[in-house]
Scaffold this active site. Sequence first.
Site, short mmCIF file in Angstrom:
data_model
loop_
_atom_site.label_atom_id
_atom_site.label_comp_id
_atom_site.label_asym_id
_atom_site.label_seq_id
_atom_site.Cartn_x
_atom_site.Cartn_y
_atom_site.Cartn_z
N LEU A 1 -49.23 -51.07 40.53
CA LEU A 1 -49.94 -49.90 40.01
C LEU A 1 -49.28 -48.66 40.61
O LEU A 1 -49.55 -48.28 41.75
CB LEU A 1 -51.43 -49.95 40.39
CG LEU A 1 -52.25 -48.71 40.01
CD1 LEU A 1 -52.24 -48.47 38.51
CD2 LEU A 1 -53.69 -48.84 40.52
N ALA A 2 -48.40 -48.03 39.85
CA ALA A 2 -47.72 -46.81 40.31
C ALA A 2 -48.67 -45.63 40.22
O ALA A 2 -49.36 -45.45 39.21
CB ALA A 2 -46.47 -46.56 39.47
N HIS A 3 -48.71 -44.81 41.27
CA HIS A 3 -49.60 -43.65 41.28
C HIS A 3 -49.16 -42.71 42.39
O HIS A 3 -48.39 -43.09 43.28
CB HIS A 3 -51.05 -44.08 41.53
CG HIS A 3 -51.23 -44.77 42.84
ND1 HIS A 3 -50.98 -46.12 43.01
CD2 HIS A 3 -51.61 -44.32 44.07
CE1 HIS A 3 -51.22 -46.46 44.27
NE2 HIS A 3 -51.59 -45.38 44.93
N ALA A 4 -49.65 -41.50 42.34
CA ALA A 4 -49.43 -40.52 43.41
C ALA A 4 -50.73 -39.77 43.61
O ALA A 4 -51.75 -40.08 42.98
CB ALA A 4 -48.28 -39.58 43.06
#
Length: 693
Positions: free
Chosen positions: A610-613
């Site tokens: 789960l890519a996130h920033a």
Amino acid sequence: MKDRTARLLRKLVSAELPVSMKTLSEAFQLSARTMRNEINELNAYLSQQGFPQVYSLRGKGLKLQLNKKEKETVLATLASDKKNEFLNREERILDLILDIGLAKKKIFLFRKEEEYQVSKSTVDEDMRRLRELLKGYGVNVLSVPKEGLILEGKEKSIRTMLYSIINKAIGTVSLTDQYKNQSLKQKIIFRYIPITMISEIDCIYDSCISASEDNYYRKNLVTFTSICIVRFLNQKKIENTIWLKNNVYTSKSIEIFVETVFYHFSIQDALNEFNYLTFILETLNQQDMSTSIDWVQAQLLSIQLIQHVENQTHIPFSKKEEVLQEGLYQHIAGLLNRVRYDVQFANPLKENIQKNYDVIYRAVNSFAPVINQLTGKEISQDELAFLVIHFSTSLSELNQEVTYYYRAVVICNHGTATGKLLSENLKELFNIEVLAVLSSREIGLIEKLDADLVFSTVPIEEMNKPLLVLEPIIKEDSKALIHNFLQQNKEYRRISSNYQDMTHIFHSLLQVIDSQVGNVTRDAYEELAEIFKENQFSVNKRELQPMIQDILEDEHIILQTEAKDWQELIKIVADPLVQDATITQQYVQAMIDSVNEFGPYIVIGKHLALAHARPEDGANQLGLSVATVKEPVRFGHDENDPVKIIFCLSAVDSFSHLNIMKYLVQLINDEEKTEQLDEATTVEDFKKILFND
């Protein structure tokens, strides 16, 4: 009269109702047999003084019945008793640790023998137990010729040890409380950390962070800062902060607080100290943690924890999921860093929580390995007890009646979660409507509220309303005390209307606002929710959050893509959200930078990432995209590599995407569905599998 006997006498004189032998044994940490001996000694003293003796009421407990004049005489006698206070073993060990760790002078054991007026063998046993205690913190005590006793260990470990020892010693009492009636342990602490220093740091907290709140966060922050200042002024310094991650976020208020403290105590050219202290104080912060790199992981953990505890206890916590998840998320986000860097909260209510909420505690404890695996460290029983408080509060909400008969205010200095737990227990057990949970610094607000009774965990002077002082955790003795208090104040009994579920009307109003002025802001959302609450209309916010099928659009689904490495894979999955301006290129770079800096934490399940920033890194609106990979890509995760499916999440707040997170938690636990999604070749097939169509 012995100090312990005097304390027992004070407790029985001040008790309005009989006190059980079990309660006394717990309070004095003595066996029932030893406690009976203490009662016999006390009765012998009372008999010599011509006072009535302590007697037992069958099924109720022990009672000391004194008239007003006798009570005044006893209290005056206790106040005038000027005998020296001899330290017990626990108090001697506390004094030894603080003397070695915080005093400027050299410490020699033979001098401590003279000071304590005990034998060499007694002090030797104290030192044996002290060394065993410090071993758990990675700290040792050495005896160096001509130098005396010194602490051996990393400076950050020594400070963490001192912080934990002091926190446990003072219990539920703030270091800034009870100037006139200090406990013996407080007096020991103030020998080594001047109360003037603590008060000055507390005043700086007022000006830089908050003048009204008085909770565990404030207590822990002031305590830890005081320890750091004393150690630094004694030339015990943090040599470097290489162990800190780069680009660690710290709130402006924390930075200003530390700058002001350093200026006040004339600390200059101490960049390592500044970086260290701001970082540690930020880990103690339980405010909005969306700025933390762990914000998504904290939300995933809170959702998983709720599901786990519900399965273990069969209590429907999901009915209170909205408030419960938010409270757990804020706590866990700070907890993750505290566990990693060995700065865990001490919880003085731990034993009471374990006894009174045993089923929930065991369920939360069985989830601990998940947190331990994530952090690489072991979460303490104290921190687990804080998590239990959140569940216990929700349990009280589930059990309580919806009709209220009294209106009250709760005064609690032990933190929001503890205050709310007391509040919900009062509602559940006694049909009390609690209008507000305040700290002792907010007493002036009581007159502005339509409340008739006040319940407080700390003594309050000059209260115009009926007041009852009680412990945060309601025990059997407390129940009788509260019942008696309510009986004495029957004239304040009220009847109020039941709450109504108005979720559908709330949703309709949001749609009208959205159609007229555009996207509903979080402030507008919360303001409208507060209006409904004030008018006793309940709103299930969980039903208003979008589902994954509402957010994931066809053009945001990428199947069987190819990527040479994980950096390229993140760019590929993020591209659809960049194209429709859901996120910016800055957000994409922030996702890559975070993995470079913090490792493969975005690999949340077997073959699943789960890519996130952070929201402030360039998230314009709520959005989700997903990509499957023809040739799986390695991120460097020990257990969950290689990644076959990667989602990209754009979240703009801490709540609107929670249904999406819940769905991803289900996906983490369903490897069969993950395999089916990976094999899908058309968008329609992918959606059918993902949405269970």
